[in-house]
Design a protein around this motif. Structure first.
Motif, PDB file in Angstrom:
ATOM      1  N   UNK A   1       3.096   1.446  -2.498  1.00  0.00           N
ATOM      2  CA  UNK A   1       2.664   2.040  -3.112  1.00  0.00           C
ATOM      3  C   UNK A   1       1.805   3.146  -2.168  1.00  0.00           C
ATOM      4  N   UNK A   2       1.359   2.775  -1.335  1.00  0.00           N
ATOM      5  CA  UNK A   2       1.237   3.590  -0.181  1.00  0.00           C
ATOM      6  C   UNK A   2       2.397   4.063   0.675  1.00  0.00           C
ATOM      7  N   UNK A   3       3.366   3.076   1.243  1.00  0.00           N
ATOM      8  CA  UNK A   3       4.173   3.681   1.414  1.00  0.00           C
ATOM      9  C   UNK A   3       4.805   5.142   0.504  1.00  0.00           C
ATOM     10  N   UNK A   4       4.845   5.022  -0.408  1.00  0.00           N
ATOM     11  CA  UNK A   4       5.857   5.671  -1.065  1.00  0.00           C
ATOM     12  C   UNK A   4       5.220   7.132  -0.931  1.00  0.00           C
ATOM     13  N   UNK A   5       3.474   6.509  -1.113  1.00  0.00           N
ATOM     14  CA  UNK A   5       2.327   8.273  -1.416  1.00  0.00           C
ATOM     15  C   UNK A   5       2.525   8.634   0.272  1.00  0.00           C
ATOM     16  N   UNK A   6       2.781   7.815   0.813  1.00  0.00           N
ATOM     17  CA  UNK A   6       2.685   8.314   2.402  1.00  0.00           C
ATOM     18  C   UNK A   6       4.016   9.676   2.783  1.00  0.00           C
TER      19      UNK A   6
END
Length: 207
Positions: free
Chosen positions: A43-48
């Motif tokens: 999720x953090x990767x996708x948002x970033x």
């Protein structure tokens, strides 16, 4: 040509495991399992990637994604410290979410190039995304048929390192490094697909 896809990670894993163990112990103490860690990292990767890259914040995006990519190691630490080890579901979830994270990184870069009117580099980056997906699919399909496909020039760790390093240095003002990185990845990923197809073909001929 046989290729050890984990050679780079074998060098980094012991040191990173020691660094991540205190954090992993804290997460286990709060009842957070390895699958949750995997999901948070994705999720953090996708948002970033989808938020920062299209806006041109390449350096910050690359740094944040690098932190979240380390969750690939942290979930294993959490599984070990929790006493449960890896599970079949956890392995499936991890591999599936890896594909989601990879797609988000390259999609974010495609949007970055599109926003700047650079259709050529948007196309090259799309080629990186497609070829990278085929690299993973070829291996998964081969293993599903009882064969192997652990060969090739550019496995996931190498692709991530090249993409994130090129993106970061582009973000801090180094010229031409991002286009060069994308061209290199497109070529290396395509070669890897061909290597895996040939490797599987040879196995079927020998059977």
């Amino acid at each position: 040509m046989a290729y050890d896809r984990t050679a780079m990670l074998k060098l980094l894993r012991p040191a990173m495991t020691r660094i991540l163990t205190p954090l992993g112990r804290a997460l286990v103490g709060r009842g957070i399992g390895p699958n949750a860690v995997t999901a948070i990292g994705t999720l953090g990767t996708v948002i970033s990637a989808l938020l920062l890259f299209p806006l041109g914040h390449l350096a910050w995006g690359a740094l944040l994604i690098t932190v979240f990519v380390l969750f690939d190691l942290l979930d294993g630490v959490v599984a070990r410290l929790g006493g449960k080890g890896g599970t079949t579901w956890g392995a499936f979830l991890d591999s599936t979410l890896d594909r989601v994270a990879d797609a988000a990184i390259f999609a974010g870069l495609i949007l970055y190039f599109v926003a700047r009117g650079d259709t050529l580099m948007a196309g090259v980056t799309l080629a990186c995304l497609v070829a990278g997906s085929l690299v993973s699919y070829a291996k998964a399909r081969a293993e599903g048929l009882g064969l192997t496909a652990d060969v090739g020039l550019a496995e996931r760790p190498e692709r991530l390192v090249v993409a994130l390093v090129a993106t970061f240095f582009s973000g801090v003002g180094v010229p031409y490094v991002l286009p060069l990185g994308m061209w290199l990845l497109a070529a290396a990923s395509t070669i890897t697909v061909v290597q895996r197809v040939v490797h599987v073909y040879r196995q079927t001929r020998e059977a």
